[in-house]
Every structure is written in structure tokens, then in C-alpha cells.
Design a protein around this motif. Structure first.
Motif, PDB file in Angstrom:
ATOM      1  N   LEU A  31      -8.382   5.262  -8.366  1.00 54.14           N
ATOM      2  CA  LEU A  31      -8.397   4.844  -7.090  1.00 54.14           C
ATOM      3  C   LEU A  31      -8.371   6.056  -5.994  1.00 54.14           C
ATOM      4  O   LEU A  31      -8.127   7.102  -6.466  1.00 54.14           O
ATOM      5  CB  LEU A  31      -7.395   4.237  -6.693  1.00 54.14           C
ATOM      6  N   LEU A  32      -9.497   6.009  -5.493  1.00 55.73           N
ATOM      7  CA  LEU A  32      -9.473   6.857  -4.175  1.00 55.73           C
ATOM      8  C   LEU A  32      -8.638   6.407  -3.113  1.00 55.73           C
ATOM      9  O   LEU A  32      -8.068   5.359  -2.824  1.00 55.73           O
ATOM     10  CB  LEU A  32     -10.896   6.822  -3.447  1.00 55.73           C
ATOM     11  N   PRO A  33      -8.372   7.641  -2.352  1.00 59.41           N
ATOM     12  CA  PRO A  33      -7.175   7.224  -1.115  1.00 59.41           C
ATOM     13  C   PRO A  33      -7.720   6.218  -0.315  1.00 59.41           C
ATOM     14  O   PRO A  33      -6.592   5.346  -0.019  1.00 59.41           O
ATOM     15  CB  PRO A  33      -7.244   8.577  -0.393  1.00 59.41           C
ATOM     16  N   GLU A  34      -8.765   6.068  -0.017  1.00 61.52           N
ATOM     17  CA  GLU A  34      -9.114   4.870   0.707  1.00 61.52           C
ATOM     18  C   GLU A  34      -8.949   3.381   0.013  1.00 61.52           C
ATOM     19  O   GLU A  34      -8.678   2.422   0.713  1.00 61.52           O
ATOM     20  CB  GLU A  34     -10.648   4.846   1.304  1.00 61.52           C
ATOM     21  N   GLU A  35      -9.200   3.381  -1.283  1.00 65.33           N
ATOM     22  CA  GLU A  35      -9.003   2.130  -1.980  1.00 65.33           C
ATOM     23  C   GLU A  35      -7.473   1.771  -2.309  1.00 65.33           C
ATOM     24  O   GLU A  35      -7.213   0.820  -2.012  1.00 65.33           O
ATOM     25  CB  GLU A  35      -9.620   2.345  -3.295  1.00 65.33           C
ATOM     26  N   LYS A  36      -6.695   2.967  -2.247  1.00 64.86           N
ATOM     27  CA  LYS A  36      -5.361   2.626  -2.189  1.00 64.86           C
ATOM     28  C   LYS A  36      -4.730   2.185  -0.831  1.00 64.86           C
ATOM     29  O   LYS A  36      -3.785   1.353  -0.895  1.00 64.86           O
ATOM     30  CB  LYS A  36      -4.387   3.951  -2.325  1.00 64.86           C
ATOM     31  N   MET A  37      -5.451   2.637   0.266  1.00 67.04           N
ATOM     32  CA  MET A  37      -4.977   2.340   1.538  1.00 67.04           C
ATOM     33  C   MET A  37      -5.512   0.536   1.824  1.00 67.04           C
ATOM     34  O   MET A  37      -4.648   0.111   2.166  1.00 67.04           O
ATOM     35  CB  MET A  37      -5.407   2.891   2.418  1.00 67.04           C
ATOM     36  N   THR A  38      -6.522   0.420   1.272  1.00 69.61           N
ATOM     37  CA  THR A  38      -7.132  -1.197   1.320  1.00 69.61           C
ATOM     38  C   THR A  38      -6.297  -2.082   0.705  1.00 69.61           C
ATOM     39  O   THR A  38      -5.848  -3.150   1.111  1.00 69.61           O
ATOM     40  CB  THR A  38      -8.560  -1.151   0.908  1.00 69.61           C
ATOM     41  N   GLU A  39      -5.822  -1.745  -0.487  1.00 69.66           N
ATOM     42  CA  GLU A  39      -4.817  -2.356  -1.370  1.00 69.66           C
ATOM     43  C   GLU A  39      -3.585  -2.742  -0.715  1.00 69.66           C
ATOM     44  O   GLU A  39      -2.838  -3.735  -0.708  1.00 69.66           O
ATOM     45  CB  GLU A  39      -4.613  -1.675  -2.875  1.00 69.66           C
ATOM     46  N   ILE A  40      -2.817  -1.611  -0.130  1.00 69.77           N
ATOM     47  CA  ILE A  40      -1.615  -1.703   0.547  1.00 69.77           C
ATOM     48  C   ILE A  40      -1.808  -2.477   1.587  1.00 69.77           C
ATOM     49  O   ILE A  40      -1.095  -3.372   2.019  1.00 69.77           O
ATOM     50  CB  ILE A  40      -1.305  -0.189   0.856  1.00 69.77           C
ATOM     51  N   ALA A  41      -2.916  -2.292   2.488  1.00 68.86           N
ATOM     52  CA  ALA A  41      -3.164  -3.228   3.773  1.00 68.86           C
ATOM     53  C   ALA A  41      -3.189  -4.703   3.373  1.00 68.86           C
ATOM     54  O   ALA A  41      -2.802  -5.568   4.140  1.00 68.86           O
ATOM     55  CB  ALA A  41      -4.464  -2.685   4.428  1.00 68.86           C
ATOM     56  N   ASP A  42      -4.050  -4.724   2.386  1.00 72.93           N
ATOM     57  CA  ASP A  42      -4.304  -6.370   2.107  1.00 72.93           C
ATOM     58  C   ASP A  42      -2.823  -7.080   1.688  1.00 72.93           C
ATOM     59  O   ASP A  42      -2.470  -8.285   1.810  1.00 72.93           O
ATOM     60  CB  ASP A  42      -5.210  -6.549   0.652  1.00 72.93           C
ATOM     61  N   LYS A  43      -2.085  -6.115   0.807  1.00 73.08           N
ATOM     62  CA  LYS A  43      -0.679  -6.900   0.542  1.00 73.08           C
ATOM     63  C   LYS A  43       0.162  -7.109   1.665  1.00 73.08           C
ATOM     64  O   LYS A  43       0.782  -7.956   1.822  1.00 73.08           O
ATOM     65  CB  LYS A  43       0.029  -5.861  -0.402  1.00 73.08           C
TER      66      LYS A  43
END
Length: 141
Positions: A31-43
Motif C-alpha cells: 500500500l502507498l501512504p495515500e491508500e493507507k489513509m483512505t483505508e483508515i478514513a473509510d474505517k
């Protein structure tokens, strides 16, 4: 529910995840940092939506992000609770709510257990004080 988000390669992520007792479906790698951020935001959004429907303290959930690098800082900033590892990047420690001075995840588990005990003690003390006040008020009337 524990989900592992990492920028590491799939094989390394699965190896570490299995040591933690995670299933392969709970491990998201490369995962790229942006993808981690998106995953966390969704949760975070999902949990806040569920909590609006929950009664009082039922179904208490929070999204926790644990990271140690510059690339973890954006995801740390949007998680409900963020934890930085003390031997990581300074920006991660500045962004996080909690910083573990040693990179030992057992300290994180200890902190969570201690926090639960503190909350339980506070609730017990409040209930005890209300009972004492009711008894004193009963004698005064």
C-alpha cells in the motif's frame, strides 16, 4: 477486528501477519501512504456511522493506527487513536496521540488494559459516591 495495512511486499506482510495470528484476508500489503489513509478514513467513517445507531455505550469501536514512518503520518492524523513507535520518524511521533518510547507492541497492549481498568475504577467511584450521597440525603430528610 484487526486489519494489517503495510507498504511491505506481500510475502513479508503475510509472514509478520501470521506471527500476529492474522488471516491472509486481514492483511493488505503493497500500500502507498495515500491508500493507507483512505483505508483508515473509510474505517473511521464506518465506525462513526455505526455509533450513531448504537445505544449509549453499546458497540464502542475506535480505529487505531500504529505507525513509525513519515509515510504513516497522514493515516495517523485521521485515526481515532494513533500510536507512533518511539524509534520511528519525528513527524510520526508529532502526529500521533500516543508515542511508545520503545518499539515494543506489548507496551501498547499494556496501555490498553490499563486504560480499561482506569475507566472501570472511575465508574465504580462515581456509583459509590452517588450511593453514599443518596444515603446521607435519606438521613437528612
Amino acid at each position: 477486528e484487526i486489519i494489517m495495512l503495510t507498504g511491505d511486499q506481500r510475502s513479508a506482510a503475510i509472514n509478520i501477519g501470521k506471527q500476529l495470528g492474522l488471516e491472509e484476508c486481514d492483511i493488505k500489503s503493497d500500500l502507498l501512504p495515500e491508500e493507507k489513509m483512505t483505508e483508515i478514513a473509510d474505517k473511521v467513517k464506518e465506525n462513526h456511522h455505526l455509533q450513531k445507531k448504537a445505544w449509549c455505550w453499546n458497540n464502542r469501536r475506535a480505529v487505531m493506527m500504529v505507525g513509525d514512518g513519515v509515510n504513516d503520518a497522514p493515516a495517523l492524523s485521521i485515526a481515532d487513536v494513533s500510536v507512533a513507535m518511539g524509534e520511528g520518524a519525528a513527524i510520526a511521533m508529532d502526529t500521533a496521540d500516543i508515542t511508545l518510547m520503545h518499539s515494543d507492541l506489548n507496551k501498547l497492549l499494556y496501555s490498553i488494559r490499563m486504560g480499561r481498568r482506569v475507566i472501570r475504577t472511575i465508574i465504580e467511584n462515581v456509583i459509590f459516591s452517588l450511593i453514599v450521597k443518596a444515603i446521607v440525603l435519606g438521613f437528612a430528610v
